[in-house]
Design an enzyme around this catalytic site. Structure first.
Site, PDB file in Angstrom:
ATOM      1  N   GLU A  66       3.035   1.188   7.347  1.00  0.00           N
ATOM      2  CA  GLU A  66       2.130   0.495   8.269  1.00  0.00           C
ATOM      3  C   GLU A  66       1.712   1.377   9.446  1.00  0.00           C
ATOM      4  OE1 GLU A  66       4.823  -1.039   7.001  1.00  0.00           O
ATOM      5  OE2 GLU A  66       4.208  -3.008   6.263  1.00  0.00           O
ATOM      6  N   HIS A 134       9.773 -13.647   8.433  1.00  0.00           N
ATOM      7  CA  HIS A 134       8.515 -13.837   7.688  1.00  0.00           C
ATOM      8  C   HIS A 134       7.818 -15.139   8.080  1.00  0.00           C
ATOM      9  CE1 HIS A 134      10.558 -10.834   5.227  1.00  0.00           C
ATOM     10  NE2 HIS A 134       9.419 -10.572   4.616  1.00  0.00           N
TER      11      HIS A 134
END
Lengths: 338, 349
Positions: A66, A134
């Site tokens: 990322e 998450h």
């Protein structure tokens, strides 16, 4: 006009993929980067078919890097391209927050307006029983960082229109899509089911008054709009008129629309699927009180995730995130108290 | 843009034109002479000294990273580097900007936070942006490399033979960005040169204490990339190696990693007490490792120029930088309203 969705039982992830495809057709400068967006069509299916249509150089399956590909977006933008970056879960943005808040957000300013950063970041957020790492929405944290626009759609019409507006924007925009929405049919939503057949945008920073009412202003966004509308329906039978405002974006925050509403209702309840403290709910209340003064505002209340990580057990998650019952309770309390 | 060209041959500083220029693909057809490089290096040294002058006067604060001693690395890029190549630099960035053709006056004005600066004083010394000369800086160690990777990806998308040069230091090769960039540039065979200025210290921490393996250049092997280490105090050696790295990347062979070993004469920043290096070591590196002295001696040995001509080059370069500093100091800072501009391009009505 019911367009793309109606006849085909399209779900939100298909709608998103179709929207990205429309934008990539419209603007050949758009480059899409992210993990699993290519061959597999996206972890949530929100990029299906794009790899086949636009090829590997414009729809790029990245390694799990990322920091690297968020930084790549900066160079692509400075080279004149328009990067669309998928961060699979918004929780992962911690891995690459540096290029996001130091470069994507600041380069226009630090260059005295000479460098444009037309970067769109899409990320999945929200609680569907997938535990602490998450489940976050993080729009409050992202909104705190100057230079980023932060968008969270609530309904099919806006999932397309806000995403198209974000991609078209010359500014960096983070679009937080709710995981609960991806697999739902566009026809199942209580609002925004009418999707024009042609391309359209929904302007960034304009809230949507989705229900009129005279006793209480309820400001919220993302999937909490639907839960708030359901609660408003129940409260109507109690004789409490609730004005429900879908904020659509946290930055820009349309506090003017909320202020106008509270000027009539005198009461504000903010419902937010983000952490309570130092976030959207406190900011919006502060702005409305600043705008109207304490004599006009009879009551304010905030319903948000308490300041703790999201627990794994679904039974515990249900204890901490706003739901229809808690919205009802908070609304009744604020109306009863004056 | 103003016409400062830092003494480079005119060809080098042309505005970026059409992306493909096959006649210039070798980069060395207009190779700078050693005297050209010396002029560039003297300009770089004078520029850093002019920046340092702002510290005792309070015009600049300590967040200023000067690169005296590292001139051969930057000047070695001249020639192979093209105006249509992209460069992303690090916190010690002025010399890289000079070789890329960024106008000296606008850069100095930005460093001195004046209204005539590249960003009207809103970027400052570690945030230089000059898109006309395809140059930018990030002040975060390691983060220059993914940005350069993005430029390299764009070169491929554009079907251009431009390349990107990402610069970092020895410390930057320990960041995740370095490894992520090497990996992605290699798997997609992107035209990227990573130039590592190994000045032996990541602020105060010696490179050999914190870099595993055989060395920085050797890290290229893990990614199947071209890698080489060069004496970064010798501008001729840097020029040869950099041209090879550029040739590799421009030729479609994927990334090249060039490690240039050099000395940073000053502390990490202005105000660094620099107690982590022994005084004798600091004296020796200036006596034996000054790239300007090395070039000067070589010029005289070759007999191409004499002392007088060298003195003229020095005097001209120093005079030009002195004039620029004076002009910058006479320029006002930005208006207060400037602080509130340029956060967003579009603000809702």
């Amino acid at each position: 006009m019911s367009g793309n969705g109606a006849g085909r039982q399209q779900n939100i992830s298909q709608l998103i993929a179709e929207t990205i495809g429309m934008e990539m057709e419209r603007d050949p400068g758009i480059v899409f980067l992210g993990e699993d967006i290519g061959y597999s069509g996206g972890t949530f299916g929100a990029s299906r078919d794009l790899f086949r249509r636009f090829g590997e150089w414009r729809v790029r399956d990245t390694p799990i890097s990322e920091m690297g590909f968020a930084g790549m977006a900066v160079g692509l933008a400075m080279s004149g391209w328009r990067p669309l970056v998928e961060i699979m879960f918004v929780d992962f943005i911690g891995v690459c927050l540096e290029p996001v808040y130091n470069a994507i957000a600041k380069n226009r300013y630090m260059s005295g307006g000479r460098v444009a950063m037309p970067v769109t970041i899409r990320a999945a957020g929200g609680c569907i029983g997938v535990a602490a790492q998450h489940s976050q929405t993080l729009w409050g944290m992202l909104a705190h960082l100057p230079g980023l626009k932060v968008v969270a759609p609530s309904n099919p019409h806006d999932y397309r229109g806000l995403l198209a507006a974000s991609i078209e924007s010359e500014d960096p925009v983070i679009v937080i899509e709710h995981k609960d929405a991806y697999l739902r049919k566009t026809t199942e939503f209580p609002l925004g089911t009418e999707i024009p057949s042609g391309r359209y945008t929904v302007p960034l920073g304009k809230a949507n008054v989705v229900r009129r009412g005279g006793d209480l202003t309820l400001a919220t966004l993302s999937t909490m709009v639907e839960k708030s509308l359901a609660a408003a329906e129940v409260l109507q039978t109690d004789g409490i008129g609730v004005e429900v405002i879908d904020l659509r974006s946290v930055v820009p925050l349309d506090d003017a629309t909320v202020t106008d509403s509270v000027a009539r209702t005198g009461r504000l309840l903010v419902v937010d699927e983000d952490y309570l403290s130092f976030g959207l709910s406190g900011e919006l209340v502060a702005r409305v009180v600043e705008n109207l003064g304490p004599t006009v505002v009879k009551g304010v209340s905030r319903l948000a995730n308490p300041d703790l990580p999201i627990p794994a057990a679904l039974s515990l998650e249900r204890e901490v995130i706003p739901n229809e019952d808690r919205i009802l309770s908070a609304a009744r309390t604020i109306v009863a108290s004056g | 843009m103003m016409g400062d060209t830092a003494g480079l041959p005119p060809e080098h500083t042309q505005d970026a034109g059409p992306a493909c220029r096959p006649e210039r693909a070798t980069g060395m057809s207009n190779a700078p002479t050693l005297l050209d490089r010396y002029r560039l290096m003297v300009t770089m040294r004078a520029f850093e000294e002019a920046c340092a002058q702002g510290i005792p006067t309070g015009e600049l604060r300590g967040e200023l990273h000067l690169a005296d001693g590292q001139e051969a690395v930057a000047a070695g890029m001249a020639g192979a580097l093209r105006s249509d190549d992209w460069m992303v630099s690090t916190h010690r960035c002025h010399q890289h900007a000079i070789v890329k053709g960024v106008p000296l006056e606008e850069m100095m004005a930005e460093i001195y936070e004046r209204v005539t600066g590249l960003s009207r004083g809103k970027g400052g010394h570690v945030h230089l942006f000059d898109m006309e000369h395809r140059f930018s800086v990030t002040g975060i160690v390691g983060s220059s490399l993914p940005v350069a990777l993005g430029h390299a990806y764009a070169c491929r998308l554009d079907n251009s033979d431009s390349i990107a040069i990402g610069i970092t230091g020895d410390g930057g090769t320990n960041t995740g960005q370095f490894h992520e960039t090497m990996n992605m540039a290699a798997i997609w065979r992107l035209p990227l040169v990573i130039l590592v200025e190994n000045n032996h210290y990541a602020i105060s921490v010696p490179a050999e204490e914190v870099i595993a393996g055989r060395g920085i250049a050797e890290r290229a092997e893990a990614y199947g990339a071209w890698g080489r280490r060069v004496d970064g105090t010798d501008v001729d050696e840097v020029a040869v190696a950099f041209a090879q790295a550029v040739g590799h990347a421009r030729g479609g062979n994927g990334p090249a990693l060039l490690e240039a070993v050099c000395f940073r004469f000053r502390g990490h920043y202005e105000g660094d007490i620099d107690h982590y290096r022994k005084t004798v070591v600091k004296r020796r590196m200036r006596e034996e490792g000054d790239p300007l002295t090395i070039v000067r001696r070589r010029l005289l040995e070759r007999g191409e120029v004499d002392e007088t001509e060298i003195a003229e080059v020095e005097s001209e370069a120093r005079g030009r930088v002195r004039d620029i500093l004076q002009k910058v100091r006479e320029t006002p800072g930005p208006d207060a309203v400037e602080a509130f501009r340029d956060v967003f391009a579009e603000v809702p009505a």
